[in-house]
Design a protein around this motif. Structure first.
Motif, short mmCIF file in Angstrom:
data_model
loop_
_atom_site.label_atom_id
_atom_site.label_comp_id
_atom_site.label_asym_id
_atom_site.label_seq_id
_atom_site.Cartn_x
_atom_site.Cartn_y
_atom_site.Cartn_z
N ASN A 259 -3.94 -5.28 -1.60
CA ASN A 259 -4.14 -6.72 -1.73
C ASN A 259 -4.47 -7.39 -0.40
OD1 ASN A 259 -3.38 -7.65 -4.66
ND2 ASN A 259 -1.86 -6.10 -4.11
N SER A 260 -4.60 -6.60 0.65
CA SER A 260 -4.93 -7.15 1.96
C SER A 260 -6.43 -7.39 2.07
CB SER A 260 -4.50 -6.18 3.06
OG SER A 260 -4.99 -6.59 4.32
N PRO A 261 -6.84 -8.48 2.73
CA PRO A 261 -8.27 -8.69 2.96
C PRO A 261 -8.86 -7.73 3.98
CG PRO A 261 -6.99 -10.41 4.03
CD PRO A 261 -6.02 -9.61 3.20
N LEU A 262 -7.99 -7.02 4.70
CA LEU A 262 -8.47 -6.06 5.70
C LEU A 262 -8.86 -4.76 5.00
CD1 LEU A 262 -8.75 -5.72 8.83
CD2 LEU A 262 -6.57 -4.50 8.74
N HIS B 293 -2.06 -4.76 9.87
CA HIS B 293 -2.89 -5.67 9.07
C HIS B 293 -2.76 -7.11 9.57
CE1 HIS B 293 -4.47 -3.34 5.49
NE2 HIS B 293 -3.81 -2.42 6.19
N LEU C 234 -5.83 -9.39 11.44
CA LEU C 234 -6.31 -10.61 10.78
C LEU C 234 -5.98 -11.84 11.63
CD1 LEU C 234 -5.07 -9.71 7.19
CD2 LEU C 234 -7.46 -9.67 7.97
N ASP D 31 -5.44 -18.17 8.13
CA ASP D 31 -4.77 -18.18 6.83
C ASP D 31 -4.62 -16.77 6.26
OD1 ASP D 31 -4.59 -20.90 6.96
OD2 ASP D 31 -6.36 -21.29 5.71
N GLU D 32 -5.58 -15.89 6.54
CA GLU D 32 -5.49 -14.52 6.03
C GLU D 32 -4.27 -13.81 6.61
OE1 GLU D 32 -10.01 -13.14 4.85
OE2 GLU D 32 -9.29 -12.73 6.91
N ARG D 33 -4.01 -14.04 7.88
CA ARG D 33 -2.82 -13.44 8.50
C ARG D 33 -1.55 -14.00 7.87
NH1 ARG D 33 -2.19 -13.86 14.88
NH2 ARG D 33 -3.41 -11.93 14.84
N GLU E 31 -1.06 -15.34 4.89
CA GLU E 31 -0.87 -14.86 3.53
C GLU E 31 -0.47 -13.39 3.50
OE1 GLU E 31 -0.73 -16.77 0.82
OE2 GLU E 31 -0.91 -18.36 2.32
N LEU E 32 -1.01 -12.61 4.43
CA LEU E 32 -0.65 -11.19 4.50
C LEU E 32 0.82 -11.03 4.83
CD1 LEU E 32 -0.21 -8.55 6.56
CD2 LEU E 32 -1.43 -8.21 4.43
#
Length: 678
Positions: A110-113, A620, A624, A627-629, A631-632
């Protein structure tokens, strides 16, 4: 600057070292330089370092050299403001449908990375963990800490003369006290052996591997003055990072192994005997199923009834097909795949006269095929501390060949001959002996994992015949473990190891390629084959039920304590990179400095999975931003909390079951398969 100030600085530095690095103080307090001399130009405020034996100027203008070196280092450690270290795990890394792996998969999937968009980590003049090889006069460290921020600093030096010279040049207290006083930071000084590269590597490596999540994800190495001997050590560190990850272990595998072992305990399997006091000079052949084994059958046949024949893993099938009956069969694999492969190739009559030496976690189905059997406990497992009676075998992973060597080193044997231990291949289509299960009609294609796919993409490693061969991480890890174990034993007692294979060069094992020389060596070696065989087969005691109950409760209490403590740390964590990093550091320190110190290898049952949670989450989040960081980190926190809350009950649901071998679903599934009802 004048001489009085230099002398006063030395006194101040020694006082600081005495209070903060007490082990280093006696080495420096009475030290007299032997090969290096500090020249101080008090008028120009300039320092030189000289080699008094050669007259060579090692450092001319120390301040100028430091500024130039630090500038080059900073420019080289990042690219477009990205810190270049190592990659991490991405989607599909954790594909096993078991308890902890499913939780880890929930994070990375589920990570964007992703592997496609990964571009290492932001630099921004910050290095989470910096390892400096060489303190020299210390001005480069001073300049570096003025240029970049560092959370965790590791400084290694191999020359006491240079550490001593630095006492007159830099103010240790001014430089290092801020790191010492900050609870979120650290500084470590390590004095490495001056001439023994292997020992120096080992000391540094043993420190680094206890520093997750910062090693290796966020660790940068600085080689002061670019010395060749330090670069060799750093090259080994970089190369062994692959092995490092593979040795972490994980809870899913550990609990599966413990379940197997509990069935074996209830069957009354005796423990491995203690190390021998006699007959250790009898020659021993450790046999793997590498491709060169096919060319050595006449060697092994010539040694029968003179040397102890030890078959490891799939070598059993090769030897059987060539009419060789081993004295001992060593097994390591705990997965159901091993038991299924056995059932297709081995009958009870095949095992007559052979003693099985298998890890305690080997499937019960394998033990049942042998009349004579002993179980050993490999290091780096909770079971070793719980049930081994201090009779632990080291160096047993990653393969059965490593285990075979480990068992007979542990028993004390002094003359070992290594066959079929190629740890690589010339032809990707021939990665094992032609008579192994991989190339016969019994080939269990449905059981063989992806380890042996894409071998044409292997990496080079030096071969015994003067040219490189190919290897893969699994095989390379096995080779390095052999080299490490041989070196460790050779440092403590007499040992002669001979590489009789035709694959990779093995450090600390002399290559033997002449059958006549081999026959003569076997013939002339002392030791009585029959008496030695009898001694080895004198097994230890089984693990009785009261001992099982006591140790299982001890492990349950440890898991509950670790869960509660980590949950408390998570409750106090803020959703920011700095707080996240600090929390992970405290968790890692708690495991290493509290749990490990009190429970020793008991904590290996959960170390691997917890380390993966820490390292995957950190990598991860670090890679990042914005916001991505955020949320992760939130998602990681949610999943890790779920794991910790469910973990103790999961453990209890496995180890306290009253289920027979015939009715246990865990004994009929590979570790890569889900198990219904568990």
């Amino acid at each position: 600057m004048n001489l009085e100030r230099l002398a006063a600085l030395k006194v101040k530095n020694l006082s600081f070292i005495r209070d903060n690095f007490p082990a280093l103080y006696p080495l420096l307090n009475e030290h007299c330089p032997e090969k290096k001399r500090l020249n101080a130009d008090t008028q120009k405020n300039r320092f030189q370092l000289l080699d008094t034996e050669t007259g060579q100027i090692l450092i001319n203008d120390a301040a100028q050299a430091a500024a130039s070196e630090v500038s080059s280092f900073i420019n080289g450690c990042h690219r477009n403001n990205r810190l270049i270290t190592v990659a991490t795990g991405f989607r599909n890394t954790f594909s096993i449908p078991r308890f902890s792996a499913k939780k880890l998969a929930e994070i990375v999937d589920n990570s964007p990375l992703t592997n496609e968009n990964f571009n290492f980590y932001p630099f921004d003049n910050h290095i989470p963990m910096l390892c400096i090889m060489g303190i020299g006069l210390g001005l480069h460290i001073e300049k570096l800490l003025q240029s970049v921020s560092v959370n965790h600093l590791v400084i290694c030096e191999r020359d006491k003369d240079e550490i001593y010279a630095s006492l007159f040049v830099i103010d240790w207290e001014e430089l290092f006290l801020p790191l010492i006083n900050d609870p979120h930071k650290s500084v470590t000084l390590i004095l490495l052996p001056s001439s023994n590269d292997s020992a120096a590597f080992g000391i540094l490596w043993n420190h680094l591997v206890k520093q997750p999540p910062f090693f290796p994800t966020a660790t940068v190495f600085y080689n002061h003055r670019g010395t060749n001997r330090n670069e060799k050590i750093l090259a080994r560190v970089r190369k062994d990072i692959t092995m490092y990850y593979s040795l972490w272990g994980n809870y899913d595998d550990e609990i599966n192994q413990l379940n197997n072992a509990l069935h074996n305990f209830r069957a009354g399997i005796p423990r491995l005997r203690k190390p021998l006091g006699t007959h250790t000079d009898t020659p021993v052949l450790i046999i793997g199923s590498g491709p060169s084994l096919d060319e050595r059958m006449d060697w092994i046949q010539a040694a029968q009834k003179k040397a102890i024949i030890v078959s490891c893993g799939s070598a059993r099938d090769v030897l059987r097909r060539n009419g060789i009956h081993p004295d001992f069969q060593v097994e390591l694999e705990s997965d159901y795949v091993a038991a299924e492969a056995y059932s297709r190739t081995v009958t009870r009559s095949d095992t007559n006269g052979t003693t099985l030496m298998a890890a305690a976690q080997v499937p019960p189905k394998i033990f049942a095929l042998y009349d004579s059997k002993q179980m050993y406990f490999k290091d780096s497992t909770a079971m070793a501390s719980l049930f081994s009676e201090n009779n632990v075998v080291s160096g047993c992973t990653p393969s059965a060949t490593n285990a075979g060597l480990g068992v007979f080193l542990h028993l004390g044997f002094e003359n070992l001959f290594l066959f079929g231990m190629d740890f690589g291949y010339i032809d990707p289509e021939k990665h094992h002996s032609k008579d192994s299960i991989y190339y016969t009609d019994e080939n269990p294609e449905d059981l063989i994992d992806s380890t042996w796919d894409n071998l044409d993409q292997g990496m080079p490693t030096p071969g015994v015949q003067g040219h490189d061969i190919k290897t893969i991480p699994f095989l390379y890890t096995g080779k390095r473990r052999v080299e490490v174990e041989l070196a460790s034993v050779m440092n403590n007692r007499e040992l002669h190891a001979y590489n009789c294979s035709l694959g990779a060069k093995i450090d600390n094992a002399e290559w033997l390629n002449d059958i006549d020389v081999f026959k003569e060596m076997i013939q002339n070696m002392p030791g009585d084959y029959t008496s030695t065989l009898s001694c080895i087969r004198q097994a230890g005691n089984p693990v009785y039920q009261d001992e099982q109950d006591e140790k299982l409760k001890l492990l349950e209490d440890a898991i509950r304590r670790v869960s509660i403590r980590i949950l408390d740390e998570l409750d106090h964590m803020e959703i920011s990179m700095s707080s996240f990093s600090d929390t992970l550091y405290r968790i890692a320190r708690f495991l290493e400095e509290d749990i490990y110190q009190k429970l020793k290898t008991i904590y290996y049952i959960f170390r691997g999975s917890v380390w993966f949670f820490l390292s995957i989450g950190y990598a991860h989040a670090y890679a990042l931003d914005g916001d991505e960081r955020t949320e992760l980190i939130k998602h990681w926190l949610k999943v890790f909390r779920e794991f910790l809350n469910e973990w103790p009950e999961h453990y209890c649901s496995i180890v306290y079951r009253d289920v027979s071998v015939e009715n246990d679903p865990l004994l009929t599934k590979m570790i890569t398969e889900a198990v219904e009802g568990v």
